[in-house]
Motif scaffolding. Structure first.
Motif, mmCIF file in Angstrom:
data_model
loop_
_atom_site.group_PDB
_atom_site.id
_atom_site.type_symbol
_atom_site.label_atom_id
_atom_site.label_comp_id
_atom_site.label_asym_id
_atom_site.label_seq_id
_atom_site.Cartn_x
_atom_site.Cartn_y
_atom_site.Cartn_z
ATOM 1 N N VAL A 260 0.554 2.607 14.023
ATOM 2 C CA VAL A 260 0.430 1.656 12.926
ATOM 3 C C VAL A 260 0.979 2.238 11.618
ATOM 4 C CG1 VAL A 260 -1.212 0.329 11.564
ATOM 5 C CG2 VAL A 260 -1.554 0.573 14.002
ATOM 6 N N ASP A 261 0.768 3.532 11.419
ATOM 7 C CA ASP A 261 1.149 4.102 10.137
ATOM 8 C C ASP A 261 1.237 5.609 10.263
ATOM 9 O OD1 ASP A 261 -0.364 4.070 6.821
ATOM 10 O OD2 ASP A 261 1.689 4.383 7.505
ATOM 11 N N ASP A 262 2.407 6.186 10.202
ATOM 12 C CA ASP A 262 2.458 7.640 10.328
ATOM 13 C C ASP A 262 3.031 8.301 9.088
ATOM 14 O OD1 ASP A 262 5.452 8.905 11.572
ATOM 15 O OD2 ASP A 262 5.160 6.795 11.077
ATOM 16 N N GLU B 37 4.672 11.360 14.983
ATOM 17 C CA GLU B 37 3.331 11.873 15.263
ATOM 18 C C GLU B 37 2.879 11.517 16.660
ATOM 19 O OE1 GLU B 37 1.769 11.810 10.665
ATOM 20 O OE2 GLU B 37 0.727 10.589 12.134
ATOM 21 N N ARG C 161 1.580 -6.985 6.885
ATOM 22 C CA ARG C 161 1.817 -5.542 6.901
ATOM 23 C C ARG C 161 2.141 -5.060 8.296
ATOM 24 N NH1 ARG C 161 3.493 -1.332 5.619
ATOM 25 N NH2 ARG C 161 2.798 -0.081 3.865
ATOM 26 N N ILE D 91 -10.098 1.309 13.966
ATOM 27 C CA ILE D 91 -9.199 1.656 12.865
ATOM 28 C C ILE D 91 -9.478 0.677 11.735
ATOM 29 C CG2 ILE D 91 -6.808 1.776 12.158
ATOM 30 C CD1 ILE D 91 -6.062 2.535 14.914
ATOM 31 N N ARG D 92 -9.780 1.234 10.577
ATOM 32 C CA ARG D 92 -10.125 0.373 9.454
ATOM 33 C C ARG D 92 -8.918 0.134 8.570
ATOM 34 N NH1 ARG D 92 -14.718 2.059 11.124
ATOM 35 N NH2 ARG D 92 -13.898 4.156 11.289
ATOM 36 N N PHE D 93 -8.645 -1.120 8.244
ATOM 37 C CA PHE D 93 -7.578 -1.423 7.307
ATOM 38 C C PHE D 93 -8.053 -1.213 5.884
ATOM 39 C CE2 PHE D 93 -3.858 -3.037 9.280
ATOM 40 C CZ PHE D 93 -4.259 -3.461 10.527
ATOM 41 N N LEU D 94 -7.185 -0.649 5.069
ATOM 42 C CA LEU D 94 -7.509 -0.537 3.653
ATOM 43 C C LEU D 94 -7.388 -1.915 3.031
ATOM 44 C CD1 LEU D 94 -5.504 2.656 2.687
ATOM 45 C CD2 LEU D 94 -7.959 2.443 2.897
ATOM 46 N N VAL E 185 8.247 7.315 16.904
ATOM 47 C CA VAL E 185 7.175 7.674 15.977
ATOM 48 C C VAL E 185 6.871 9.154 16.159
ATOM 49 C CG1 VAL E 185 4.804 7.260 15.305
ATOM 50 C CG2 VAL E 185 6.216 5.361 16.077
ATOM 51 N N ARG F 143 5.581 -3.340 9.841
ATOM 52 C CA ARG F 143 5.606 -2.121 10.652
ATOM 53 C C ARG F 143 6.328 -2.386 11.962
ATOM 54 N NH1 ARG F 143 5.491 3.338 10.420
ATOM 55 N NH2 ARG F 143 4.631 4.202 12.326
ATOM 56 N N TYR G 68 0.837 -1.187 0.000
ATOM 57 C CA TYR G 68 0.000 0.000 0.000
ATOM 58 C C TYR G 68 0.870 1.233 0.000
ATOM 59 C CZ TYR G 68 -3.512 -3.317 1.457
ATOM 60 O OH TYR G 68 -4.343 -4.375 1.530
ATOM 61 N N GLU H 150 -3.308 5.104 15.689
ATOM 62 C CA GLU H 150 -3.165 5.203 14.218
ATOM 63 C C GLU H 150 -1.734 5.531 13.856
ATOM 64 O OE1 GLU H 150 -5.868 8.110 12.750
ATOM 65 O OE2 GLU H 150 -7.468 6.670 12.404
ATOM 66 N N SER H 151 -1.135 6.463 14.589
ATOM 67 C CA SER H 151 0.228 6.841 14.204
ATOM 68 C C SER H 151 1.225 5.747 14.529
ATOM 69 C CB SER H 151 0.654 8.166 14.813
ATOM 70 O OG SER H 151 0.331 8.217 16.168
ATOM 71 N N ILE I 271 -1.675 1.840 5.262
ATOM 72 C CA ILE I 271 -2.494 0.630 5.367
ATOM 73 C C ILE I 271 -3.797 0.847 6.070
ATOM 74 C CG2 ILE I 271 -0.523 -0.879 5.330
ATOM 75 C CD1 ILE I 271 -0.821 -1.179 8.327
ATOM 76 N N ILE I 272 -3.989 2.020 6.707
ATOM 77 C CA ILE I 272 -5.254 2.205 7.409
ATOM 78 C C ILE I 272 -5.956 3.421 6.830
ATOM 79 C CG2 ILE I 272 -4.688 1.056 9.549
ATOM 80 C CD1 ILE I 272 -3.657 3.584 10.634
ATOM 81 N N ALA I 273 -7.290 3.390 6.967
ATOM 82 C CA ALA I 273 -8.101 4.491 6.468
ATOM 83 C C ALA I 273 -8.054 5.611 7.490
ATOM 84 C CB ALA I 273 -9.529 4.016 6.254
ATOM 85 N N LYS I 274 -7.436 6.711 7.102
ATOM 86 C CA LYS I 274 -7.363 7.828 8.045
ATOM 87 C C LYS I 274 -8.344 8.893 7.604
ATOM 88 C CE LYS I 274 -2.723 7.566 9.779
ATOM 89 N NZ LYS I 274 -1.426 8.127 9.700
ATOM 90 N N GLU I 275 -9.249 9.236 8.494
ATOM 91 C CA GLU I 275 -10.177 10.295 8.126
ATOM 92 C C GLU I 275 -9.517 11.652 8.316
ATOM 93 O OE1 GLU I 275 -13.736 9.228 10.406
ATOM 94 O OE2 GLU I 275 -13.032 7.279 9.728
#
Lengths: 450, 174
Positions: A126-128, B36, B10, B170-173, B34, B14, A77, A123-124, A81-85
Motif C-alpha cells: 500500500v505504501d513503501d 520493501e 488514494r 492496517i489503519r489509514f491516516l 515494490v 497507488r 498525505y 503495508e509495503s 497514507i497508513i499508520a506504520k508502527e
C-alpha cells in the motif's frame, strides 16, 4: 480597396515594433544588466510574497467549497497514507504471541508469527518508503497548477477564473519571457567562453565573471529565488563539493553563487557544444562513456584536479540519480575515497511554487524544462555546511554516511540507507537474508532465555 | 473506522502507480517492483494472495477487496448469522492467513506446506533437520485429530489467544 489596407498595415507594424523595443528594453534593464552586475531589484521576492497570499486564498476557498457540499476534501498525505508502527520484529512478534511460555532447546516457532510478515508485506504494497521517493512530493495547499490538484469538484467559478488567469500569465507571459532569457543565457555562455578561451592560459578572473553572468541569467530564466545560508563555508579550491540531487537545475543553482568544475559524461548535441565551450575557459572534467566504467581512471582524474590548488572545487552529486527532495539516499563512496576536504551543501526546494524534481521515467529533459519554465517560480534554500575531512580509522563508506547525515539534518530531509540505484535495479537477495536472520536471532533468543 | 472516498482515491493512485504499463491491471512483475516487499521472506506468497487461482492479473476492485481484509475489525458488530461474514472480521483474517500457508487450497496445512513456509521464513539460517523438527513440533501442538495436518478449525483454535484484530489490521491516516 488596396489603399485602405496600407495605413492599417503600417499601424500594426509600428505597434509591433514599439512593443518589441519596449519588451527588450525592459528585459535589458530589469534582468540582464542586474545579472551582469550581480545586483537584484528584489522583484522576484515581491512576486513570491504575492503568490503566497494568492495560494492561501485559493486553498481556503476550496476548503470552504468542500464543506458547503459536505464532501471530504482529498488531502494529500506527504507522510504516507497508513499508520506504520515503528516497532521492531522482536517487539511485534512478542506481542503477537502474548505470554506463551515453554521450555525448549530449539528455536521456537509459532503459527502466529506469519502475521507479522504478512502485515508488513501488505503495508509495503500500500505504501513503501523507497518507491515514494521517486515520485513528486504532494502538497498540502493548492498552488493553482492543475498538475498538483485532486479536488477539482470543489472549485468555484471565482477560483476557476483565477486559475484561468494563472494559465494565461504562465504560458502567455512568463514562458516566452523565460525562453528568451534562457536562449540569451546559453548563447552568451557559448560566445563569451569561446572568447575567453583565446586569452592566455591561467586567465581565471574573466572566465569566472563570464560563467557567473551566464548562470545568473539562467537563474532569472527560471525565476529561481534562492536563499544562500552560511556563505562563509563556501567551497574552496582543492576540495570537492557534494550536494543532494533533485534535478539537473541544481547545477545552475549552485554555480550561480560560485565557480565549480563540473563532472559528467560527454554528451552529443547542444549539451555537447555547451560542454566543449565551457572547457575552453575553465577546467571541467568530462568523461567519455567508456572511461566511466574505469573507476581508477576516474579517481585519478579527480585526484589530479584537487591536487592542483589553483583549480576550482569539483561539484559532485554522490546519490547518482535524482531523488524527490524529501530524503537523501545512499552516497556512492567514490568521491569520498579521494582524500581531500569535502564541502557538503544541502539544497531544499520549496514545493509550493513549482515541483523541481525531475522524474526521468516520466518526463524527458525538454518536457521537464518546459514544465519548469511554466511553473510560478523555483524557490529554494542552499546551506553551505562546514567542511569535513575523513577521520582516522574511518573508511570511505562511513565518511560518506557522516556527510549524508549532516546534509539530511540541515535540509530537513529523511536520511535513508537505500541506494538511489534501486530506482532502476532489483533488490538484492541480501536484504531478504537480513530479514531471515533477524527472525532466527529472535527465535534463538526466545528459547535460550527461558 | 470507515474507508472514505478519499482513501479509495488514494488507493487508486497507488494502484495506478504500481501499474507500470498502464493496462488497468496489476501483474506479478508490478508487485515485485515494490522494494520493501522484495526483502520480505514471504513476499512472493503475499503477492500470490492477490491473484485468484488461474488469474494472471489483478484489477482494482480485486485489489481493494484483498486489502479490505486488513481493515480494523468492527468490534461492535452484532453477531448476525444471516449476514455474510464481513471481510475484515476475525474469522476472515484468519482465513486469509490460513491460505498463506495452505497453497493448494485443500483446506488443510500439510506438513510439506508448513515446511515450505518455514524454509521461506528462515532460509539458510537453519539446517534441514532443524526445520523438520520445528515443523513436527508445530503440527504436534496444533493437530488435534491426529491426521498429520492442520485444518482451519485447528488453526483457529491454536490462535485463540492471539490479538489478530490488532495485528492483522492496517489503519489509514485521516
Amino acid at each position: 480597396m488596396a489603399w485602405f489596407v496600407f495605413p492599417f498595415d503600417n499601424l500594426v507594424c509600428m505597434c509591433l515594433g514599439i512593443s518589441i523595443t519596449v519588451w527588450f528594453t525592459l528585459l535589458l534593464v530589469f534582468i540582464i544588466v542586474p545579472a551582469i552586475l550581480g545586483v537584484s531589484f528584489g522583484i522576484r521576492r515581491l512576486y513570491m510574497k504575492t503568490l503566497l497570499v494568492i495560494f492561501e486564498w485559493a486553498t481556503l476557498r476550496m476548503e470552504r467549497g468542500a464543506k458547503e457540499k459536505n464532501h471530504h476534501l482529498y488531502k494529500p498525505y506527504s507522510n504516507g497514507i497508513i499508520a506504520k508502527e515503528p516497532s521492531s520484529l522482536e517487539q511485534e512478534i512478542h506481542e503477537l504471541r502474548g505470554s506463551a511460555n515453554s521450555l525448549r532447546s530449539e528455536p521456537e516457532f509459532e503459527m502466529a508469527d506469519i502475521f507479522y510478515f504478512c502485515r508488513r508485506g501488505v503495508e509495503s504494497i500500500v505504501d513503501d518508503e523507497v518507491t515514494k521517493r521517486f515520485s513528486a512530493q504532494e502538497l498540502e495547499s493548492w498552488n493553482l497548477l492543475t498538475r498538483s490538484n485532486y479536488n477539482f469538484r470543489h472549485i468555484s467559478v471565482r477560483l476557476s477564473a483565477l486559475w484561468g488567469l494563472g494559465v494565461l500569465i504562465r504560458y502567455g507571459f512568463l514562458l516566452p519571457l523565460r525562453l528568451t532569457l534562457a536562449v540569451t543565457g546559453v548563447g552568451l555562455l557559448l560566445v563569451l567562453t569561446t572568447m575567453v578561451g583565446f586569452l592566455p592560459n591561467g586567465e581565471t578572473y574573466l572566465s569566472e565573471k563570464v560563467h557567473l553572468i551566464c548562470y545568473r541569467i539562467c537563474v532569472r530564466a527560471l525565476t529561481a529565488i534562492i536563499t544562500y545560508h552560511n556563505r562563509e563555508n563556501k567551497p574552496k579550491n582543492g576540495g570537492i563539493c557534494v550536494a543532494n540531487h533533485t534535478t539537473p537545475i541544481d547545477v545552475i543553482i549552485l554555480a550561480n553563487d560560485g565557480c565549480y568544475s563540473m563532472v559528467g559524461q560527454v554528451h552529443g548535441g547542444l549539451m555537447g557544444i555547451i560542454q566543449r565551450a565551457m572547457v575552453k575557459s575553465s577546467p571541467h572534467i568530462w568523461f567519455e562513456r567508456s572511461e566511466v566504467k574505469d573507476r581508477h581512471h576516474v579517481a585519478k582524474r579527480l585526484g589530479d584536479h584537487v591536487a592542483d590548488k589553483t583549480k576550482q572545487p569539483i561539484l559532485i552529486f554522490p546519490e547518482g540519480t535524482c531523488i524527490n527532495n524529501t530524503s537523501v539516499m545512499m552516497f556512492k563512496k567514490g568521491s569520498f575515497e579521494i582524500g581531500c576536504t569535502v564541502y557538503p551543501v544541502a539544497i531544499k526546494y520549496d514545493p509550493r511554487f513549482g515541483d523541481a524534481f525531475w522524474n526521468s521515467s516520466k518526463f524527458g529533459i525538454v518536457n521537464y524544462l518546459l514544465r519548469m519554465m511554466s511553473s510560478w517560480a523555483i524557490v529554494c534554500s542552499v546551506w553551505y555546511l562546514p567542511p569535513m575531512n575523513r577521520e582516522e580509522g574511518e573508511d570511505a563508506v562511513q565518511f560518506a554516511n557522516r556527510v549524508k547525515a549532516a546534509i539530511a539534518a540541515q535540509g530537513g530531509l529523511v536520511d535513508l540507507l537505500w541506494d538511489g540505484g534501486l530506482k532502476r535495479a532489483k533488490v538484492k537477495d541480501a536484504f531478504k537474508e537480513e530479514q531471515q536472520k533477524l527472525y532466527i536471532d529472535f527465535l534463538n533468543r526466545r528459547s535460550t532465555s527461558l | 473506522m470507515k474507508i472514505s472516498p478519499a482513501h479509495i482515491i488514494r488507493l487508486y493512485d497507488r494502484f495506478e502507480f504500481l501499474d507500470k504499463e498502464g493496462s488497468g491491471q496489476l501483474r506479478l512483475e508490478d508487485f515485485a517492483e515494490v522494494k520493501e516487499l522484495a526483502m520480505n521472506p514471504i513476499g512472493d506468497r503475499i503477492i500470490g494472495a492477490f491473484f485468484s487461482p488461474g488469474q494472471e492479473t489483478v484489477d482494482f476492485p480485486s485489489f481493494v477487496r484483498i486489502l479490505a481484509h486488513f481493515r480494523p475489525t468492527d468490534k461492535n458488530r452484532a453477531k448476525d448469522s444471516t449476514q455474510p461474514e464481513p471481510v475484515n472480521s476475525r474469522t476472515s483474517k484468519l482465513k486469509f492467513a490460513f491460505q498463506l500457508y495452505d497453497q493448494d487450497r485443500d483446506g488443510k496445512i500439510s506438513r510439506a506446506e508448513l515446511l515450505q513456509v518455514l524454509r521461506e521464513m528462515l532460509g539458510m539460517q537453519v539446517t534441514e533437520e532443524q526445520l523438520e523438527s520445528i515443523a513436527d513440533r508445530a503440527i504436534q501442538e496444533a493437530d488435534l485429530d491426529r491426521d498429520d495436518a492442520i485444518s482451519f478449525e485447528e488453526f483457529r483454535k491454536s490462535l485463540e489467544k492471539v490479538n489478530i484484530e490488532h495485528k492483522m489490521s492496517i489503519r489509514f491516516l485521516r
